[in-house]
Design an enzyme around this catalytic site. Structure first.
Site, PDB file in Angstrom:
ATOM      1  CG  HIS A 114      -1.732   1.256   1.188  1.00  9.50           C
ATOM      2  ND1 HIS A 114      -1.726   2.223   1.633  1.00  9.50           N
ATOM      3  CD2 HIS A 114      -3.309   0.576   1.079  1.00  9.50           C
ATOM      4  CE1 HIS A 114      -2.661   3.126   1.597  1.00  9.50           C
ATOM      5  NE2 HIS A 114      -3.516   2.046   1.612  1.00  9.50           N
ATOM      6  CG  ASP A 191       0.292  -2.430   6.375  1.00 10.27           C
ATOM      7  OD1 ASP A 191      -0.397  -2.867   6.793  1.00 10.27           O
ATOM      8  OD2 ASP A 191       0.566  -1.691   4.561  1.00 10.27           O
ATOM      9  CD  GLN A 194      -6.738  -4.739   3.952  1.00 12.40           C
ATOM     10  OE1 GLN A 194      -7.706  -4.957   4.060  1.00 12.40           O
ATOM     11  NE2 GLN A 194      -7.089  -3.548   3.357  1.00 12.40           N
ATOM     12  CE  LYS A 217      -6.739   0.113   6.504  1.00 11.26           C
ATOM     13  NZ  LYS A 217      -8.102   0.106   5.485  1.00 11.26           N
ATOM     14  CB  CYS A 357      -3.491   2.999  -1.533  1.00 12.45           C
ATOM     15  SG  CYS A 357      -5.026   4.117  -1.188  1.00 12.45           S
TER      16      CYS A 357
END
Ligand code: PLP
Length: 399
Positions: A114, A191, A194, A217, A357
């Protein structure tokens, strides 16, 4: 799972098949209630007042930190830094860790990232003369870990990659990344944007050094997230932003800084949001984990099969369900993703269309963008049915 869905007021109120969970998930009543209760009975600034409201707010805020430590398997709550989200957390590391790097030192990212986990490193490169190395991906959109040896070397100081791709849904084999990093004494940042909703995770057990997530999220409010970092990493880093709350002493000439995590939390933090995030983490912890994973895997399989049965659609991501999260992106020959999304919206199906993104990834797959359906635990077969019906309509309209 029907009972789960009923916990989300927005899904009851809007006649909507919400399949844009990769962008933002919805918030259950239990979490909304905690936020309202905090704002109606405990609203005050934290860490500074001595009146009873301020003390109650500080206690709630610090309890939220402890909950997030438990949710991520952290050794203690001092390893939890509240941020504005994943982007804020990664930028913090890109400054506080990155500014200690020397020209010629290397940071490894991947083609899957991303922009939040790419642009801050490009900015560091331009600021410090750090070299950016890019790990390629496989044909099905996973990190190409067989090529780690080509991009990780003696000058690598950090490997910063996604835990779960927001486009292909691929789950990173973190153990192999960590092994490569350890071999050259580099740190690892994941990261987790998600992945967070699919926790709780034991992040320290993964062997990484930094973990970034966004609360919106994972069934909680916007504007708050977490950077988890090993205690010794935080202790070795200078502050990123200056201001109130991150200091020990200030004179007109100089400032000494607070210990972590406060050193990295300048200014008034998002207090009710942090309290709401802890409520969201508790809500996730109470889910029947195995049943949820099985449910999501089955629905993901239905989406992938549905795409395979339709001409002019091309899955961007693994076709199998192994090491894969419920994020299903696809290209549609001759139809722009925005058109697909618009037709699907007329069927009451909320999708995301565009570059997500991840422009370098779109370039790699030679598409302007993709349409993405991303699932959460409250989705059901009716949502998938509506998606497939709407998709047939879109494919029929644009010939
Ligand atoms: N990383 C990934 C993989 C994401 O999916 C997202 C958001 O879509 C981000 C980072 C950025 O998250 P935020 O905008 O909440 O900071």
């Amino acid at each position: 799972m029907a009972a789960l869905r009923r916990q989300f007021p927005i899904l009851e109120q809007c006649d909507l098949h919400y399949l844009d969970n990769g962008a933002t998930t919805q918030v259950p009543r239990a979490v909304l209630d905690v936020i309202v209760a905090h704002e109606t009975s405990h609203r005050a600034n934290v860490h500074r007042g001595v009146h009873r409201l301020a003390e109650a707010a500080t206690e709630a805020f610090e309890d939220a930190r402890a909950t997030m430590a438990r949710f991520l398997g952290a050794a203690d709550k001092g390893e939890i830094v509240f941020t504005g989200g994943t982007t804020g957390a990664i930028n913090l590391v890109a400054h506080a860790f990155g500014n200690r790097l020397a020209p010629g030192d290397e940071v490894v990212v991947s083609l899957l990232e991303h922009h939040s986990n790419l642009v801050p490193w490009q900015m560091l490169r331009d600021r410090r003369g750090v070299v950016l190395r890019v790990l390629p991906i496989t044909g099905e959109g996973r990190l190409d870990l067989d090529n780690l040896g080509r991009v990780v070397g003696a000058r690598t100081r950090l490997i910063a990659v996604t835990h779960v791709s927001n486009v292909t849904g691929a789950v990173t084999d973190v153990a192999r990344v960590v092994e490569a990093a350890r071999a050259v004494d580099a740190a690892v940042l994941l990261d987790g944007a998600q992945a967070a909703a699919h926790g709780p995770w034991d992040i320290p057990a993964l062997g990484v050094d930094f973990y970034a997530l966004s609360c919106h999220k994972m069934f909680g409010p916007h504007g708050v997230g977490v950077l988890w970092a090993r205690r010794e990493r935080l202790a070795a880093m200078d502050p990123f932003m200056g201001g109130g709350e991150m200091i020990r002493t200030v004179t007109l000439e100089r400032t000494t800084f607070a210990d972590p995590p406060q050193r990295f939390e300048a200014g008034t933090p998002p207090i009710a949001q942090a309290v709401g995030m802890a409520a969201a983490a508790r809500w996730i912890e109470a889910l029947p984990r195995e049943a949820c994973h099985a449910h999501l895997a089955r629905l993901t399989g239905r989406l992938i099969e549905g795409l395979a049965e339709r001409a002019r659609t091309r899955l961007i991501g693994p076709a199998g369900l192994q090491a894969r999260m419920p994020v299903v992106a696809f290209a549609t020959a001759g139809i722009h993703p925005h058109d697909v999304c618009q037709v699907l919206d007329s069927h009451g199906v909320a999708l995301r269309g565009g570059h997500h993104c991840a422009q370098p990834l779109m370039d790699h797959f030679d598409v302007a963008g993709t349409t993405r359906a991303s699932l959460a635990v409250y989705n059901d077969d009716g949502d998938v049915d509506a998606f497939l019906t709407g998709l047939d309509d879109a494919l029929g309209r644009f010939r």
